[in-house]
Scaffold this active site. Structure first.
Site, PDB file in Angstrom:
ATOM      1  N   VAL A  83       0.860  -1.171   0.000  1.00 48.24           N
ATOM      2  CA  VAL A  83       0.000   0.000   0.000  1.00 48.24           C
ATOM      3  C   VAL A  83       0.902   1.228   0.000  1.00 48.24           C
ATOM      4  CG1 VAL A  83      -2.023  -1.061   1.070  1.00 48.24           C
ATOM      5  CG2 VAL A  83      -0.248  -0.081   2.517  1.00 48.24           C
ATOM      6  N   SER A  84       0.415   2.318  -0.575  1.00 42.71           N
ATOM      7  CA  SER A  84       1.241   3.503  -0.762  1.00 42.71           C
ATOM      8  C   SER A  84       1.427   4.325   0.500  1.00 42.71           C
ATOM      9  CB  SER A  84       0.638   4.396  -1.851  1.00 42.71           C
ATOM     10  OG  SER A  84       0.601   3.685  -3.060  1.00 42.71           O
ATOM     11  N   THR A  85       0.467   4.322   1.390  1.00 42.15           N
ATOM     12  CA  THR A  85       0.579   5.135   2.594  1.00 42.15           C
ATOM     13  C   THR A  85       0.262   4.307   3.822  1.00 42.15           C
ATOM     14  OG1 THR A  85      -1.723   5.860   2.498  1.00 42.15           O
ATOM     15  CG2 THR A  85      -0.108   7.242   1.369  1.00 42.15           C
ATOM     16  N   GLN A 133      -3.479   3.561   4.437  1.00 41.29           N
ATOM     17  CA  GLN A 133      -4.244   2.738   3.498  1.00 41.29           C
ATOM     18  C   GLN A 133      -4.372   1.329   4.055  1.00 41.29           C
ATOM     19  OE1 GLN A 133      -2.198   3.057  -0.289  1.00 41.29           O
ATOM     20  NE2 GLN A 133      -3.840   4.331  -1.078  1.00 41.29           N
TER      21      GLN A 133
END
Length: 190
Positions: free
Chosen positions: A12-14, A17
């Site tokens: 996941v990017s952050t 998330q």
């Protein structure tokens, strides 16, 4: 199905998330999860997964863009894995890649899908830049909040002027050295 283990890789990017929707309902023997941007080369859990995989294992990934940063990266990674007799499955894309050299369609499909994914990411970045430019023109976009307060900036400058090592100052203030240098390059307020 292969005789090996089913290994999951989730990215996941952050930090905020959720990983819940990726590989939901897929039976896995072990899962590796990174919380990092796709453009970030430092993905320790991906490296751990790649080191863990053995002949006959299957690497399960939600989609192609979760595994690689760009088309070239994706093709190299899948090629290296399939050469090690690891099957790669992209669940969302319903694509499976193995070392089967009799199936050139696998390579063609992966190249096309990865190219489309890279193109889509480029379009998203362009729309984001356009949106920021419009917001700036309308006076709405303020940019990122400064990392330091005016008092901290004064302290930073004083410590640097006294010859204290920049790395120590940056570490104490919780900023990178590059951010520290940016503050030092800014003109002082009079």
């Amino acid at each position: 199905m292969s005789k090996g283990k089913q290994i999951g890789y989730i990215r996941v990017s952050t930090v905020d998330q959720s990983t819940d929707r990726q590989l939901d309902g897929v039976e896995l023997d072990k899962v590796f999860t990174d919380k990092a941007s796709g453009k970030d080369t430092a993905r320790p859990q991906l490296q751990a997964a790649l080191d863990y995989l053995r002949d006959g294992d299957t690497l399960m990934v939600h989609s192609m863009d979760r595994l690689a940063r760009n088309t070239e990266d994706l093709l190299r990674m899948v090629r290296e894995l399939t050469e090690r007799h690891v099957t790669v499955v992209f669940v969302k894309d319903a694509m499976t890649f193995s070392g089967d050299r009799k199936n050139p369609q696998q390579h063609l499909m992966m190249t096309m899908l990865a190219g489309f994914a890279q193109f889509e990411r480029a379009l998203i970045r362009e729309r984001q830049r356009e949106g920021i430019a419009i917001a700036k023109a309308n006076g709405v976009y303020k940019g990122r909040k400064p990392a330091l307060t005016p008092e901290q900036i004064t302290t930073l400058r004083e410590r640097a002027a006294n010859g204290e090592p920049k790395a120590t100052i940056a570490r104490d203030l919780g900023i990178s050295r590059e951010t520290l240098y940016q503050y030092l390059r800014q003109p002082t307020a009079v």
